[in-house]
Design an enzyme around this catalytic site. Structure first.
Site, PDB file in Angstrom:
ATOM      1  N   ASP A   1     -78.697  44.180  -1.904  1.00 58.11           N
ATOM      2  CA  ASP A   1     -78.085  42.897  -2.267  1.00 58.11           C
ATOM      3  C   ASP A   1     -77.590  42.262  -0.963  1.00 58.11           C
ATOM      4  O   ASP A   1     -76.591  42.707  -0.388  1.00 58.11           O
ATOM      5  CB  ASP A   1     -76.935  43.156  -3.258  1.00 58.11           C
ATOM      6  CG  ASP A   1     -76.257  41.878  -3.722  1.00 58.11           C
ATOM      7  OD1 ASP A   1     -76.265  40.894  -2.967  1.00 58.11           O
ATOM      8  OD2 ASP A   1     -75.687  41.876  -4.830  1.00 58.11           O
TER       9      ASP A   1
ATOM     10  N   TYR B   1     -68.649  46.223  -5.432  1.00 63.61           N
ATOM     11  CA  TYR B   1     -68.294  44.968  -6.113  1.00 63.61           C
ATOM     12  C   TYR B   1     -68.045  45.237  -7.609  1.00 63.61           C
ATOM     13  O   TYR B   1     -68.945  45.744  -8.296  1.00 63.61           O
ATOM     14  CB  TYR B   1     -69.464  43.996  -5.890  1.00 63.61           C
ATOM     15  CG  TYR B   1     -69.553  42.797  -6.806  1.00 63.61           C
ATOM     16  CD1 TYR B   1     -68.496  41.898  -6.938  1.00 63.61           C
ATOM     17  CD2 TYR B   1     -70.736  42.533  -7.522  1.00 63.61           C
ATOM     18  CE1 TYR B   1     -68.615  40.789  -7.768  1.00 63.61           C
ATOM     19  CE2 TYR B   1     -70.858  41.427  -8.337  1.00 63.61           C
ATOM     20  CZ  TYR B   1     -69.786  40.566  -8.465  1.00 63.61           C
ATOM     21  OH  TYR B   1     -69.908  39.475  -9.287  1.00 63.61           O
TER      22      TYR B   1
ATOM     23  N   LYS C   1     -72.714  32.472  -1.739  1.00 68.11           N
ATOM     24  CA  LYS C   1     -71.773  32.803  -0.661  1.00 68.11           C
ATOM     25  C   LYS C   1     -72.143  32.090   0.637  1.00 68.11           C
ATOM     26  O   LYS C   1     -71.315  31.418   1.233  1.00 68.11           O
ATOM     27  CB  LYS C   1     -71.746  34.319  -0.421  1.00 68.11           C
ATOM     28  CG  LYS C   1     -71.655  35.149  -1.674  1.00 68.11           C
ATOM     29  CD  LYS C   1     -70.350  34.944  -2.421  1.00 68.11           C
ATOM     30  CE  LYS C   1     -70.345  35.703  -3.736  1.00 68.11           C
ATOM     31  NZ  LYS C   1     -69.118  35.513  -4.497  1.00 68.11           N
TER      32      LYS C   1
ATOM     33  N   ILE D   1     -76.593  39.126  -0.381  1.00 71.16           N
ATOM     34  CA  ILE D   1     -75.972  37.837  -0.724  1.00 71.16           C
ATOM     35  C   ILE D   1     -75.015  37.329   0.369  1.00 71.16           C
ATOM     36  O   ILE D   1     -74.775  36.140   0.491  1.00 71.16           O
ATOM     37  CB  ILE D   1     -75.273  37.971  -2.103  1.00 71.16           C
ATOM     38  CG1 ILE D   1     -74.685  36.663  -2.608  1.00 71.16           C
ATOM     39  CG2 ILE D   1     -74.210  39.016  -2.110  1.00 71.16           C
ATOM     40  CD1 ILE D   1     -74.159  36.748  -4.053  1.00 71.16           C
TER      41      ILE D   1
HETATM   42  C1  PLP Z   1     -72.382  41.719  -3.883  1.00 72.52           C
HETATM   43  C2  PLP Z   1     -72.458  40.633  -4.898  1.00 72.52           C
HETATM   44  N1  PLP Z   1     -73.561  40.527  -5.659  1.00 72.52           N
HETATM   45  C3  PLP Z   1     -73.674  39.566  -6.583  1.00 72.52           C
HETATM   46  C4  PLP Z   1     -72.655  38.657  -6.819  1.00 72.52           C
HETATM   47  C5  PLP Z   1     -72.840  37.585  -7.853  1.00 72.52           C
HETATM   48  O1  PLP Z   1     -73.197  36.396  -7.227  1.00 72.52           O
HETATM   49  P1  PLP Z   1     -73.698  35.074  -7.983  1.00 72.52           P
HETATM   50  O2  PLP Z   1     -72.549  34.118  -7.993  1.00 72.52           O
HETATM   51  O3  PLP Z   1     -74.828  34.536  -7.155  1.00 72.52           O
HETATM   52  O4  PLP Z   1     -74.134  35.465  -9.346  1.00 72.52           O
HETATM   53  C6  PLP Z   1     -71.492  38.731  -6.051  1.00 72.52           C
HETATM   54  C7  PLP Z   1     -70.390  37.785  -6.282  1.00 72.52           C
HETATM   55  O5  PLP Z   1     -69.286  37.951  -5.842  1.00 72.52           O
HETATM   56  C8  PLP Z   1     -71.396  39.743  -5.069  1.00 72.52           C
HETATM   57  O6  PLP Z   1     -70.314  39.857  -4.300  1.00 72.52           O
END
Ligand code: PLP
Length: 468
Positions: free
Chosen positions: A228, A143, A270, A230
């Site tokens: 991570d 990312y 997400k 998410i």
């Molecule tokens: C792998 C990953 N980590 C963290 C984030 C950041 O997310 P947040 O909007 O919760 O700060 C993203 C956003 O695209 C992401 O894809």
């Protein structure tokens, strides 16, 4: 007059990932007002289940906390401020995290630290685990925001674990070991490994083999592991999602030092499609990390009203169950729609099972198999085709020609249009390539005179000598 941090370039804002967003902002597509504008396919946003949240809010008008009928009332919410977070919200959030993991693991709200999104969670963890100059190993492609989140203010370094298309960009023992050695050569102290599971940008979840490899690696080298997760609620087809916490549990490591070295990052940006609410969290088995991160969370708290609202949404178990099922169903349909359209255009993708994007192989459209060729193609796609997609180089991919294409931040109609634009671009590029090949061939004499061969062998010999 300004600080080094304010004026340095390490934020990563000049990456093509962010430049693409800027170009989109200048000329955004709108079906009526700007039908020739750029379609945003570089934003991992989930708008597909939005109507479910809207209808929940319609059915629960007191949930905002501003009406006389609310349990809390405006005054309590406006005055409540505690960096440990609203207990009801923390409980609802850990239960939601367990639900996504099919209740195979449970989470203790006391080990949870609330942060303003996963962005803040990742940076806070870096502050807790690394000193300036220490390194974390990250599998590529990764990312693009990590260059900002992990490095910029903390002074930590990222060392890539190079993954390749030859095995579907899977993490291998030798890639981990190579990255570790590379860091040592650079005189960097390695503090840990950070993975995204499911992966952004690959759209794949980590296999049990990879997860076990990671646990063995950090345990043998005494490192931290940040997972991570998410995108954990976006897994729409098999193979499913296995959380790192499940691996620890299955290996009977929950009460060991290894468990203390493993930290999870989560967010509702997400899975619940709420990036604007800035709801993130760190989950750690190490009390010292939890305590330090809690103190640091003062710099990026979630507003009390948001915590209050979300505690009610997430406590509605009937809603969360239906939401998670429906979200996966809609993502699956979208993903299939994109894949089929790309396939029809003769473009293949990495086989994905999760996320809000596909990892697309456009090597055949490159004029040269280089990162310069990739940038040329990207510019054509942004300016001529009118699609903002993210080049693999912005995700530190080690092979040119891969692009991340998002599919969940737009309407079905917009996706259809985007695919029509891309298909006609591919057709015209392929036609042009065939035409120039044909022209080259038709210019060649049918039978070559003898001197041509002697000249060509002369050229080859000279080229080899020059090392060309
Ligand atoms: C792998 C990953 N980590 C963290 C984030 C950041 O997310 P947040 O909007 O919760 O700060 C993203 C956003 O695209 C992401 O894809």
């Amino acid at each position: 007059m300004l600080s080094a941090m304010a004026t340095c370039n390490s934020h990563g804002q000049d990456s093509s990932y962010f430049l693409g967003w800027e170009e989109y902002e200048k000329n955004p597509y709108h079906p009526i007002n700007n039908p020739n504008g750029i379609i945003q396919m570089g934003l991992a946003e989930n708008q597909l289940p939005f109507d479910l949240l809207e209808s929940w809010l319609n059915n629960n008008p007191n949930a905002s906390g501003f009406t006389a009928q609310s349990n809390f009332g405006f005054k309590e919410i406006a005055l409540f401020q505690d960096y440990h977070g609203l207990p009801a919200f923390k409980k609802a959030l850990v239960d939601f995290m367990s639900e996504i993991r099919e209740n195979k693991v449970t989470f203790n709200p006391n080990n949870l630290v609330l942060t303003a999104g996963a962005t803040s969670a990742n940076e806070t963890l870096m502050f807790c685990l690394a000193d300036p100059g220490d390194a974390f190993l990250l599998p590529t492609p990764y990312y693009p925001g990590f260059d900002r989140d992990l490095k910029w203010r903390t002074g930590a370094e990222i060392v890539p674990i190079h993954c390749s298309s030859s095995n579907g960009f899977r993490i291998t023992e030798s890639a981990l070991e190579d990255a570790y050695q590379q860091a040592q050569k650079q005189n960097l102290k390695v503090k840990g490994v950070l993975v995204t599971n499911p992966s952004n940008p690959l759209g794949t979840s980590l296999s049990m083999h990879e997860l076990e490899l990671l646990v063995n690696f950090i345990s043998s080298k005494n490192l931290h592991l940040i997972s991570d997760e998410i995108y954990s609620g976006t897994v729409f087809t098999s193979p499913g999602f296995v959380s790192i916490m499940e691996v620890l549990k299955n290996k009977n490591l929950m009460n060991t030092d290894v468990a203390k070295q493993v930290h999870i990052v989560y967010s509702l940006s997400k899975d619940l499609g709420l990036p604007g609410f800035r709801i993130g969290a760190i989950y750690s088995n190490d009390d010292i990390v939890v305590s330090a991160a809690t103190k640091m969370s003062s710099f990026g708290l979630i507003s009390s009203q948001t915590q209050y609202l979300l505690s009610q949404i997430l406590s509605d178990k009937k809603f969360t169950k239906n939401y998670l099922t429906e979200n996966r169903k809609r993502l699956k349909q979208r993903h299939e729609m994109l894949e089929k359209a790309l396939q029809k255009a003769g473009i293949r993708c990495l086989k994905g099972n999760a996320g809000l994007f596909s990892w697309v192989d456009m090597k055949r459209l490159l004029s040269a198999q280089t990162f310069k060729g990739e940038m040329e193609l990207w510019k054509k796609i942004v300016y001529e085709v009118g699609l903002n997609i993210s080049p693999g180089s912005s995700c530190h991919c080690s092979e040119p020609g891969w692009f991340r294409v998002c599919f969940a931040n737009m309407s079905k109609e917009t996706l259809v249009l985007a695919m029509q634009r891309l298909t006609s671009f591919v057709d015209s590029t392929v036609k042009k390539t065939n035409q120039s090949r044909h022209n080259r061939n038709s210019r060649k004499p049918k039978s070559l005179p003898k001197w041509v061969f002697s000249l060509s062998s002369f050229t080859t010999a000279r080229s080899v000598k020059n090392g060309a």
